[in-house]
Design a protein around this motif. Structure first.
Motif, PDB file in Angstrom:
ATOM      1  N   SER A  11       7.486 -14.797  12.578  1.00 26.18           N
ATOM      2  CA  SER A  11       7.068 -14.978  13.779  1.00 26.18           C
ATOM      3  C   SER A  11       5.488 -14.635  13.620  1.00 26.18           C
ATOM      4  O   SER A  11       5.055 -14.277  12.500  1.00 26.18           O
ATOM      5  N   PRO A  12       4.586 -14.844  14.584  1.00 28.42           N
ATOM      6  CA  PRO A  12       3.123 -14.783  14.414  1.00 28.42           C
ATOM      7  C   PRO A  12       3.065 -13.219  13.907  1.00 28.42           C
ATOM      8  O   PRO A  12       2.104 -12.906  13.272  1.00 28.42           O
ATOM      9  N   LEU A  13       3.700 -12.335  14.625  1.00 28.41           N
ATOM     10  CA  LEU A  13       3.246 -11.136  14.572  1.00 28.41           C
ATOM     11  C   LEU A  13       3.654 -10.565  12.916  1.00 28.41           C
ATOM     12  O   LEU A  13       2.881  -9.981  12.266  1.00 28.41           O
ATOM     13  N   GLN A  14       4.783 -11.189  12.280  1.00 24.88           N
ATOM     14  CA  GLN A  14       5.098 -10.906  10.956  1.00 24.88           C
ATOM     15  C   GLN A  14       4.047 -11.718   9.961  1.00 24.88           C
ATOM     16  O   GLN A  14       3.930 -10.997   9.256  1.00 24.88           O
ATOM     17  N   GLU A  15       3.685 -12.623  10.375  1.00 26.18           N
ATOM     18  CA  GLU A  15       2.593 -13.330   9.354  1.00 26.18           C
ATOM     19  C   GLU A  15       1.586 -12.294   9.533  1.00 26.18           C
ATOM     20  O   GLU A  15       0.545 -12.162   8.567  1.00 26.18           O
ATOM     21  N   GLY A  19      -0.300 -10.681   6.390  1.00 28.20           N
ATOM     22  CA  GLY A  19      -1.752 -10.992   5.955  1.00 28.20           C
ATOM     23  C   GLY A  19      -2.539  -9.614   5.901  1.00 28.20           C
ATOM     24  O   GLY A  19      -3.024  -9.421   4.963  1.00 28.20           O
ATOM     25  N   GLU A  20      -2.300  -8.697   6.661  1.00 27.35           N
ATOM     26  CA  GLU A  20      -2.919  -7.346   6.642  1.00 27.35           C
ATOM     27  C   GLU A  20      -2.599  -6.648   5.548  1.00 27.35           C
ATOM     28  O   GLU A  20      -3.081  -5.924   4.802  1.00 27.35           O
ATOM     29  N   ARG A  21      -1.108  -6.960   5.215  1.00 23.39           N
ATOM     30  CA  ARG A  21      -0.585  -6.055   4.243  1.00 23.39           C
ATOM     31  C   ARG A  21      -1.327  -6.473   2.831  1.00 23.39           C
ATOM     32  O   ARG A  21      -1.599  -5.816   1.906  1.00 23.39           O
ATOM     33  N   LEU A  22      -1.450  -7.988   2.698  1.00 18.86           N
ATOM     34  CA  LEU A  22      -2.286  -8.402   1.543  1.00 18.86           C
ATOM     35  C   LEU A  22      -3.597  -7.975   1.685  1.00 18.86           C
ATOM     36  O   LEU A  22      -4.106  -7.748   0.494  1.00 18.86           O
ATOM     37  N   ASP A  23      -4.267  -7.903   2.847  1.00 22.25           N
ATOM     38  CA  ASP A  23      -5.795  -7.601   2.889  1.00 22.25           C
ATOM     39  C   ASP A  23      -5.871  -5.934   2.103  1.00 22.25           C
ATOM     40  O   ASP A  23      -6.636  -5.768   1.619  1.00 22.25           O
ATOM     41  N   VAL A  24      -4.848  -5.204   2.534  1.00 22.81           N
ATOM     42  CA  VAL A  24      -5.055  -3.810   2.217  1.00 22.81           C
ATOM     43  C   VAL A  24      -4.662  -3.665   0.862  1.00 22.81           C
ATOM     44  O   VAL A  24      -5.526  -2.905  -0.129  1.00 22.81           O
ATOM     45  N   ALA A  25      -3.681  -4.385   0.270  1.00 20.22           N
ATOM     46  CA  ALA A  25      -3.163  -4.216  -1.052  1.00 20.22           C
ATOM     47  C   ALA A  25      -4.350  -4.834  -2.038  1.00 20.22           C
ATOM     48  O   ALA A  25      -4.828  -4.320  -3.130  1.00 20.22           O
ATOM     49  N   ALA A  26      -5.207  -5.868  -1.713  1.00 25.11           N
ATOM     50  CA  ALA A  26      -6.198  -6.351  -2.576  1.00 25.11           C
ATOM     51  C   ALA A  26      -7.476  -5.424  -2.446  1.00 25.11           C
ATOM     52  O   ALA A  26      -8.038  -5.325  -3.427  1.00 25.11           O
ATOM     53  N   ALA A  27      -7.708  -4.542  -1.056  1.00 26.43           N
ATOM     54  CA  ALA A  27      -8.601  -3.661  -1.222  1.00 26.43           C
ATOM     55  C   ALA A  27      -8.044  -2.524  -2.195  1.00 26.43           C
ATOM     56  O   ALA A  27      -9.080  -2.140  -2.725  1.00 26.43           O
ATOM     57  N   VAL A  28      -7.187  -2.093  -2.161  1.00 25.54           N
ATOM     58  CA  VAL A  28      -6.524  -1.032  -3.080  1.00 25.54           C
ATOM     59  C   VAL A  28      -6.867  -1.173  -4.661  1.00 25.54           C
ATOM     60  O   VAL A  28      -7.442  -0.802  -5.312  1.00 25.54           O
ATOM     61  N   LEU A  29      -6.431  -2.662  -4.738  1.00 24.16           N
ATOM     62  CA  LEU A  29      -6.563  -2.961  -6.313  1.00 24.16           C
ATOM     63  C   LEU A  29      -7.737  -3.272  -6.596  1.00 24.16           C
ATOM     64  O   LEU A  29      -8.339  -3.148  -7.650  1.00 24.16           O
ATOM     65  N   GLY A  30      -8.751  -3.663  -5.540  1.00 24.80           N
ATOM     66  CA  GLY A  30     -10.295  -3.766  -5.976  1.00 24.80           C
ATOM     67  C   GLY A  30     -10.980  -2.524  -5.985  1.00 24.80           C
ATOM     68  O   GLY A  30     -11.635  -2.419  -7.049  1.00 24.80           O
TER      69      GLY A  30
END
Length: 118
Positions: A11-15, A19-30
């Motif tokens: 669903s759009p909410l799941q997507e 997307g938010e999950r990937l953004d947060v993970a990328a910030a943590v890894l950064g």
């Protein structure tokens, strides 16, 4: 059948959440992509510590350590508590300790040319 990482049928909410999950993970890894911060998190993985202890553990200047700790605190990766006049830092959760440990395990494999495994 959709794969676990695919978005087929999502669903759009799941997507949006994915997307938010990937953004947060990328910030943590950064945040982990800095040698001093990685050293601080590695030391905090062994238990809480104050700035003096962390400065000795990572070998950076005290002002640099304080600056990096502030970034980690603002990102919600470490917590603080007062012990008299000292500020004591600790990791917010074990996931971060395990993430740092795994990054260091990957480094060990590359440095020692160890075979890959699961």
């Amino acid at each position: 059948m959709a794969s676990r990482t695919g978005s087929a049928g999502a669903s759009p909410l799941q997507e949006e959440t994915a997307g938010e999950r990937l953004d947060v993970a990328a910030a943590v890894l950064g945040l982990l992509a800095d040698r001093t911060r990685l050293a601080l998190l590695q030391r905090l993985g062994r238990g809480e510590a104050d700035v003096t202890t962390l400065t000795e553990a990572c070998g950076a200047a005290r002002t640099s350590v304080s600056h990096h700790l502030a970034k980690l605190r603002l990102a919600g990766l470490v917590t603080t508590r007062k012990d008299g006049r000292r500020v004591v830092y600790s990791l917010r959760h074990g996931h971060l300790r395990r993430l740092v440990d795994e990054a260091l395990n990957v480094a060990d494999h590359r440095i020692r040319a160890l075979p890959p495994h699961d």
